[in-house]
Design a protein around this motif. Structure first.
Motif, PDB file in Angstrom:
ATOM      1  N   PHE A  33       0.827  -1.208   0.000  1.00 30.11           N
ATOM      2  CA  PHE A  33       0.000   0.000   0.000  1.00 30.11           C
ATOM      3  C   PHE A  33       0.861   1.258   0.000  1.00 30.11           C
ATOM      4  CE2 PHE A  33      -2.378   3.204   2.501  1.00 30.11           C
ATOM      5  CZ  PHE A  33      -3.456   3.369   1.652  1.00 30.11           C
ATOM      6  N   LYS A  82       2.845   1.542  -3.363  1.00 31.55           N
ATOM      7  CA  LYS A  82       2.020   1.891  -4.508  1.00 31.55           C
ATOM      8  C   LYS A  82       1.681   3.383  -4.494  1.00 31.55           C
ATOM      9  CE  LYS A  82      -2.353   0.487  -6.280  1.00 31.55           C
ATOM     10  NZ  LYS A  82      -3.542  -0.226  -5.841  1.00 31.55           N
ATOM     11  N   ASN A  83       1.346   3.911  -3.307  1.00 27.36           N
ATOM     12  CA  ASN A  83       0.853   5.289  -3.252  1.00 27.36           C
ATOM     13  C   ASN A  83       1.903   6.323  -2.868  1.00 27.36           C
ATOM     14  OD1 ASN A  83      -2.043   4.754  -3.747  1.00 27.36           O
ATOM     15  ND2 ASN A  83      -1.797   3.521  -1.912  1.00 27.36           N
ATOM     16  N   VAL A 132       1.071  10.244   0.455  1.00 20.47           N
ATOM     17  CA  VAL A 132      -0.317   9.965   0.095  1.00 20.47           C
ATOM     18  C   VAL A 132      -0.866   8.836   0.954  1.00 20.47           C
ATOM     19  CG1 VAL A 132      -1.842   9.230  -1.770  1.00 20.47           C
ATOM     20  CG2 VAL A 132       0.051  10.790  -2.235  1.00 20.47           C
ATOM     21  N   ALA A 133      -0.034   7.807   1.169  1.00 21.92           N
ATOM     22  CA  ALA A 133      -0.485   6.666   1.947  1.00 21.92           C
ATOM     23  C   ALA A 133      -0.836   7.092   3.370  1.00 21.92           C
ATOM     24  CB  ALA A 133       0.583   5.585   1.958  1.00 21.92           C
ATOM     25  N   TYR A 174      -1.701  10.075   4.328  1.00 24.75           N
ATOM     26  CA  TYR A 174      -2.914  10.880   4.268  1.00 24.75           C
ATOM     27  C   TYR A 174      -4.157   9.986   4.198  1.00 24.75           C
ATOM     28  CZ  TYR A 174      -6.575  13.935   2.659  1.00 24.75           C
ATOM     29  OH  TYR A 174      -7.758  14.585   2.540  1.00 24.75           O
ATOM     30  N   PHE A 175      -4.085   8.971   3.335  1.00 23.55           N
ATOM     31  CA  PHE A 175      -5.203   8.020   3.219  1.00 23.55           C
ATOM     32  C   PHE A 175      -5.531   7.411   4.579  1.00 23.55           C
ATOM     33  CE2 PHE A 175      -4.590   6.880  -1.519  1.00 23.55           C
ATOM     34  CZ  PHE A 175      -5.555   7.778  -1.871  1.00 23.55           C
ATOM     35  N   LEU A 176      -4.496   6.910   5.221  1.00 26.42           N
ATOM     36  CA  LEU A 176      -4.693   6.219   6.492  1.00 26.42           C
ATOM     37  C   LEU A 176      -5.351   7.138   7.514  1.00 26.42           C
ATOM     38  CD1 LEU A 176      -1.637   3.958   7.299  1.00 26.42           C
ATOM     39  CD2 LEU A 176      -3.991   3.324   6.813  1.00 26.42           C
ATOM     40  N   ALA A 189      -7.014   9.933   7.057  1.00 22.31           N
ATOM     41  CA  ALA A 189      -8.368  10.342   6.679  1.00 22.31           C
ATOM     42  C   ALA A 189      -9.368   9.219   6.949  1.00 22.31           C
ATOM     43  CB  ALA A 189      -8.403  10.726   5.191  1.00 22.31           C
ATOM     44  N   ILE A 190      -8.969   7.992   6.579  1.00 20.65           N
ATOM     45  CA  ILE A 190      -9.902   6.871   6.745  1.00 20.65           C
ATOM     46  C   ILE A 190     -10.140   6.602   8.231  1.00 20.65           C
ATOM     47  CG2 ILE A 190     -10.188   4.384   6.414  1.00 20.65           C
ATOM     48  CD1 ILE A 190      -8.705   4.827   3.692  1.00 20.65           C
ATOM     49  N   TRP A 250     -12.319   9.350   9.689  1.00 17.47           N
ATOM     50  CA  TRP A 250     -13.709   9.188   9.259  1.00 17.47           C
ATOM     51  C   TRP A 250     -14.373   8.060  10.042  1.00 17.47           C
ATOM     52  CZ3 TRP A 250     -15.114   4.848   5.934  1.00 17.47           C
ATOM     53  CH2 TRP A 250     -16.479   4.821   5.654  1.00 17.47           C
TER      54      TRP A 250
END
Lengths: 309, 365
Positions: free
Chosen positions: A10, A13-14, A18-19, A21-23, A25-26, A29
């Motif tokens: 993961f 790839k990102n 970005v990875a 940030y994804f983590l 944010a998720i 949320w």
């Protein structure tokens, strides 16, 4: 540990930034917007309703009283059951079901027309004219309908004015305004899943059915509807859940002597200052709606994965 | 039961564009008839006009001498096989095949019986309960045919149904299609841009270009006696030799090109006069490397530029003095190892194997 984390596919790839940030944010949320509020409400629904200062004191203990109130009414009541609240609840579920069906019947032909019959420019125009009214706030849209449907409103004035009717129709009193408003409120959530589902159907499938002698009705029944089933279920689920939980539309459009279940919840929270009971009622609504939807999915043999597609 | 299909002066227009223009053709009952043409030539439009999805702007479609105007695709005695087959993915193979019976209210047992019969016809016995996606490409193809045949149509329309298959399968399906057609004995109208398909399967073919019919005839007739330069170059390969007619002897005409004079055969309906701008065509397989004993009517000096090995054939690309290019093929059985790029040789061809036509545009232009 750090190294182990960053070598995961993961992250590769990102990219690291970005990875992360994804983590974040998720997790934010999921934890702060989903889990904590729901658990807080769940917890609250099993506690006595005490002022903030008394929290954690001897009067703050776990109890089923809010749930039993929903079913049996207050301890001083003479009726065996809480007919008023149960009635409001049952009616809300039942009417929401009808609203969902009406919405589906209304949207299916339009969605089919836009997806398969209209030429691209007409389709665009139709989609835009569907969307534009929804740039206006839900409450204002409800008021607009109220102006149309009021007993001395635009429609009645017109009908009596041109002499079609002697007396206006009591749209609000008979909740016709409310039903119309509820159907209209979430129409896009039915329209777009339906449109997407129908749009992805190969036009040759429809022509093949026709070529093999199928009538239009049967072509829809055997080819288009089965193909669009995930869209139908996803539209119905969303419309049903939102209708069951609608507040603004019923507040503005329901007749003075009918209540919508969320109005009841609202009253417990805001007017009676009983957050625990409001929470209990919310949880009941949530659970019953979910069970209802899952049962429907079972009956119509749809898996949850299909809807998300 | 088969039916004649007649297109009488059929035109289909989209705005000011003619997708098909004044098409007149009569397909006989029980015939395997192909419309052959490049993509966009209007052949699919014609097929849709026959099946009823497209009303002709002018003219009439007659099936068994009955005017089809105003009759929808679900009421015509035709069945269409789509290019992408359009099998119903949510139904089983049997349900697919029996769909046309289902819509006619045929009982379940009857449907099953008929589906089983058709499965046998297409050699897929016992596979009726499978879903469509579990079948291979060739099997899907056959299911589409069975589904179309279930209604017992008088005319089967096929819109390039083999184009998605790989070469081997395509070749096998050609034979199978032909066999199925003989067995069920109904009219097949086949649309394709692949001349190999059209030639191997059809009784007759119609070559189309830009909405108009160029030629209708038996396969060998169209191949050997093309009526227009378009047909000459679209059906099979052909080398054009441009020039002017300088003499006429019976059915032969002499053409003067930049590289010399050749003798070629005129078509009866395309007579030429001295001085006419014309093209003589000679096919790659009709050009020979003469042996001592051979005596060809025509000889060409060429300079070999390159060659390719195709398996059964070896193709040579050569240039003439004027710079015109020419292709010729030699069977692999003949030893051509002495011919390499740069060699200059003389080729020969018979005037009977060369067609001369008035100048017009080619398929490859």
């Amino acid at each position: 540990m750090n190294n182990f984390l960053f070598t995961q596919p993961f992250f590769k790839k990102n990219g690291k930034a970005v990875a992360i940030y994804f983590l974040v944010a998720i997790i934010f949320w999921f934890v702060f917007l989903v889990i904590i509020p729901q658990f807080y409400m769940l917890d609250l629904s099993f506690r006595t309703n005490v002022p903030p200062l008394a929290r954690g004191g001897p009067e703050d203990y776990y109890t089923f009283e809010h749930y039993s109130h929903f079913i049996f009414g207050s301890k001083t009541a003479t009726d065996a059951f809480n007919f008023v609240d149960l009635g409001v609840f049952g009616r809300t579920i039942f009417v929401s079901m009808l609203v969902t069906i009406a919405n589906l019947l209304f949207c299916y032909p339009i969605a089919f027309y836009i997806a398969k019959i209209a030429n691209p420019s007409t389709a665009r125009l139709l989609i835009v004219s569907l969307i534009i009214p929804f740039w206006i706030n839900e409450l204002l849209r409800s008021f607009a309908l109220r102006i149309l449907f009021a007993n001395e409103g635009v429609i009645n004035n017109f009908l009596t004015g041109v002499g079609i009717l002697d007396q206006g129709i009591l749209f609000i009193t008979y909740d016709i305004g409310l039903y119309t408003g509820l159907i209209y409120a979430y129409i896009l959530l039915m329209m777009f899943p339906l449109y997407n589902a129908i749009e992805s159907l190969d036009i040759n499938q429809i022509e093949a059915a026709k070529d093999l002698g199928s009538s239009s009705f049967r072509t829809h029944w055997r080819i288009v509807i089965p193909h669009a089933k995930p869209g139908i279920v996803s539209g119905c689920t969303m419309v049903f859940m939102l209708t069951v939980g609608a507040l603004a539309t019923p507040v503005v459009l329901s007749s003075p002597n009918t209540l919508w279940f969320p109005q009841l919840i609202y009253q417990w929270f805001n007017m009676n200052d009983n957050w625990s009971r409001g929470s209990a009622y919310s949880i009941i609504l949530l659970i019953v709606s979910v069970i209802f939807v899952l049962t429907m999915m079972r009956i119509f043999k749809v898996r949850i994965g299909e809807i998300i597609k | 039961m088969s039916a004649d299909v007649e297109l009488s002066d059929v035109s289909v227009t989209f705005g000011s564009f003619y997708a098909a223009k004044n098409v007149n053709v009569k397909v006989n009952g029980g015939e395997f008839f192909s419309f052959l043409g490049p993509s966009g030539c209007g052949k699919t439009t014609l097929l849709r006009a026959i099946s009823g999805f497209q009303e002709p702007s002018e003219g009439k479609v007659l099936i068994d001498n009955k005017d089809m105007s105003g009759i929808g695709p679900n009421k015509r005695p035709t069945a269409l096989i789509f290019q992408n087959l359009a099998l119903f993915p949510l139904m089983s193979v049997s349900e697919n095949i029996a769909f046309s019976l289902e819509v006619r209210g045929v009982s379940k047992e009857e449907r099953k019986k008929r589906a089983d019969e058709l499965l046998e016809l297409i050699a897929l016995e016992g596979q009726g309960d499978k879903k469509v996606h579990q079948l291979s490409g060739g099997q899907k193809q056959r299911v589409a045919i069975a589904r179309a045949l279930a209604v017992e149509p008088k005319v089967l329309l096929l819109d390039e149904p083999l184009s998605a298959l790989d070469l081997k399968l395509r070749q096998r399906m050609r034979t199978e299609l032909r066999e199925i057609q003989k067995r069920v004995n109904i009219t097949f109208i086949y649309i394709t841009h692949d001349q190999g398909e059209a030639l191997t399967m059809s009784d007759r073919i119609a070559v189309m270009n830009e909405g108009e019919l160029e030629q209708i005839g038996k396969c060998d007739e169209v191949y050997n006696n093309p009526l227009t330069p378009f047909v000459a170059t679209f059906v099979g390969e052909n080398n054009p030799l441009y020039g002017k007619v300088t003499g006429i002897e019976g059915d032969k005409a002499k053409i003067e090109t930049a590289d010399g004079q050749y003798l070629a055969t005129m078509n009866e309906s395309k007579k030429l006069n001295i001085g006419d701008e014309s093209i003589a065509f000679v096919r790659p397989e009709s050009l020979f490397i003469p042996r001592d004993s051979d005596n060809f009517d025509n000889k060409i000096d060429v300079n070999i530029e390159s060659f390719e090995f195709e398996g059964n054939l070896k193709n040579f690309y050569a240039s003439l003095k004027s710079g015109a290019k020419i292709k010729f093929s030699v069977p692999n059985a003949i030893d051509t190892s002495s011919i390499t790029s740069g060699s200059s040789i003389v080729l020969g061809f018979e005037s009977s194997k060369s067609v001369i036509l008035p100048k017009a545009s080619l398929a490859i232009d």
